[in-house]
Design an enzyme around this catalytic site. Structure first.
Site, mmCIF file in Angstrom:
data_model
loop_
_atom_site.group_PDB
_atom_site.id
_atom_site.type_symbol
_atom_site.label_atom_id
_atom_site.label_comp_id
_atom_site.label_asym_id
_atom_site.label_seq_id
_atom_site.Cartn_x
_atom_site.Cartn_y
_atom_site.Cartn_z
ATOM 1 N N ARG A 64 -49.574 -6.609 43.523
ATOM 2 C CA ARG A 64 -50.583 -7.679 43.564
ATOM 3 C C ARG A 64 -50.187 -8.817 44.497
ATOM 4 O O ARG A 64 -51.030 -9.575 44.959
ATOM 5 C CB ARG A 64 -50.897 -8.173 42.148
ATOM 6 C CG ARG A 64 -51.734 -7.158 41.362
ATOM 7 C CD ARG A 64 -52.045 -7.684 39.974
ATOM 8 N NE ARG A 64 -50.876 -7.734 39.137
ATOM 9 C CZ ARG A 64 -50.482 -6.756 38.327
ATOM 10 N NH1 ARG A 64 -51.190 -5.655 38.244
ATOM 11 N NH2 ARG A 64 -49.395 -6.890 37.602
ATOM 12 N N GLU A 101 -37.233 -6.461 29.953
ATOM 13 C CA GLU A 101 -37.153 -6.473 28.488
ATOM 14 C C GLU A 101 -36.541 -5.146 27.990
ATOM 15 O O GLU A 101 -35.694 -5.132 27.126
ATOM 16 C CB GLU A 101 -38.552 -6.678 27.916
ATOM 17 C CG GLU A 101 -38.518 -7.274 26.539
ATOM 18 C CD GLU A 101 -39.922 -7.560 26.037
ATOM 19 O OE1 GLU A 101 -40.855 -7.623 26.859
ATOM 20 O OE2 GLU A 101 -40.059 -7.689 24.804
HETATM 21 P P1 AMP Z 1 -42.205 -11.622 35.460
HETATM 22 O O1 AMP Z 1 -41.087 -10.906 36.154
HETATM 23 O O2 AMP Z 1 -42.094 -11.613 33.980
HETATM 24 O O3 AMP Z 1 -42.381 -13.038 36.002
HETATM 25 O O4 AMP Z 1 -43.528 -10.802 35.756
HETATM 26 C C1 AMP Z 1 -44.199 -11.002 36.913
HETATM 27 C C2 AMP Z 1 -44.932 -9.788 37.392
HETATM 28 O O5 AMP Z 1 -45.596 -9.085 36.355
HETATM 29 C C3 AMP Z 1 -45.985 -10.205 38.371
HETATM 30 O O6 AMP Z 1 -45.914 -9.310 39.456
HETATM 31 C C4 AMP Z 1 -47.301 -10.108 37.634
HETATM 32 O O7 AMP Z 1 -48.247 -9.484 38.441
HETATM 33 C C5 AMP Z 1 -47.010 -9.256 36.409
HETATM 34 N N1 AMP Z 1 -47.422 -9.865 35.120
HETATM 35 C C6 AMP Z 1 -46.601 -10.231 34.116
HETATM 36 N N2 AMP Z 1 -47.292 -10.720 33.070
HETATM 37 C C7 AMP Z 1 -48.576 -10.695 33.418
HETATM 38 C C8 AMP Z 1 -49.806 -11.090 32.769
HETATM 39 N N3 AMP Z 1 -49.842 -11.611 31.533
HETATM 40 N N4 AMP Z 1 -50.972 -10.918 33.444
HETATM 41 C C9 AMP Z 1 -50.961 -10.398 34.689
HETATM 42 N N5 AMP Z 1 -49.864 -10.005 35.354
HETATM 43 C C10 AMP Z 1 -48.673 -10.144 34.729
#
Ligand code: AMP
Length: 180
Positions: A64, A101
């Protein structure tokens, strides 16, 4: 950055409960991307933040992050670099693993994508826990560019992802959600 404009974009983001697993409130940005005005407003807002700062490359995180990252690169007159999941890039790569996780994940970038003269913006659509972006930051840092900035379209503030990212790095987000 025009706040009412970003509120309008935010209002077009669709919330999908329990996707991809129970308990996650998935922020579906496709409903904002498909709106011509919202798409332009996002591109304008990102370009306004980084205009005149000598940015030479925008690195987008699969998948994305490719959408906004490419728009930003084109607006700035910079190049675009994909940061991808393992085994997708055809030439010599550098990689970085990080804890999730459950288990670990790895991301890769072409070794020749960034040089020491570059000023880089790393872009993703959404900041959640920050784990993915921290790994991308460390990956880009391996190539010792002149400067690294971090940009998101939006942030889930309830997960405190900003705290995981280095305090001395400028992190920007066009709009925020209060929850997790
Ligand atoms: P993180 O590493 O936890 O910051 O997760 C970020 C990645 O996961 C990004 O590339 C987001 O596109 C996706 N992501 C994580 N949580 C969500 C959510 N609640 N809604 C949409 N995309 C998410």
């Amino acid at each position: 950055m025009n706040k009412p404009d970003m509120e309008r974009v935010k209002s077009l983001v669709r919330n999908i409960p329990d996707f991809p697993v129970a308990g996650i409130q998935f922020k579906d940005l496709t409903t904002a991307f498909k709106d011509p005005e919202a798409l332009r407003l996002m591109a304008d807002a990102m370009a306004e933040i980084y205009a005149g700062r000598g940015v030479t490359k925008v690195a987008g995180i699969e998948s994305r992050g490719f959408i906004g990252g490419t728009m930003l690169a084109a607006r700035l007159g910079a190049g675009f670099i994909p940061i991808r999941k393992p085994g997708k890039l055809p030439a010599d790569t550098v990689s970085m693993s990080y804890d999730k996780e459950y288990g670990t994940d790895t991301i890769e970038m072409h070794r020749d994508a960034i040089t020491t003269g570059d000023i880089v913006v790393i872009h993703d659509d959404l900041l959640a826990t920050g784990g993915t972006m921290l790994a991308a930051y460390k990956l880009v840092q391996k190539m010792h560019p002149k400067a690294i900035y971090i940009n998101f379209l939006c942030t889930l503030r309830g997960l405190n992802g900003r705290d995981l990212l280095p305090a001395d790095v400028e992190v920007t987000s066009l709009f925020d959600f209060e929850g997790k």
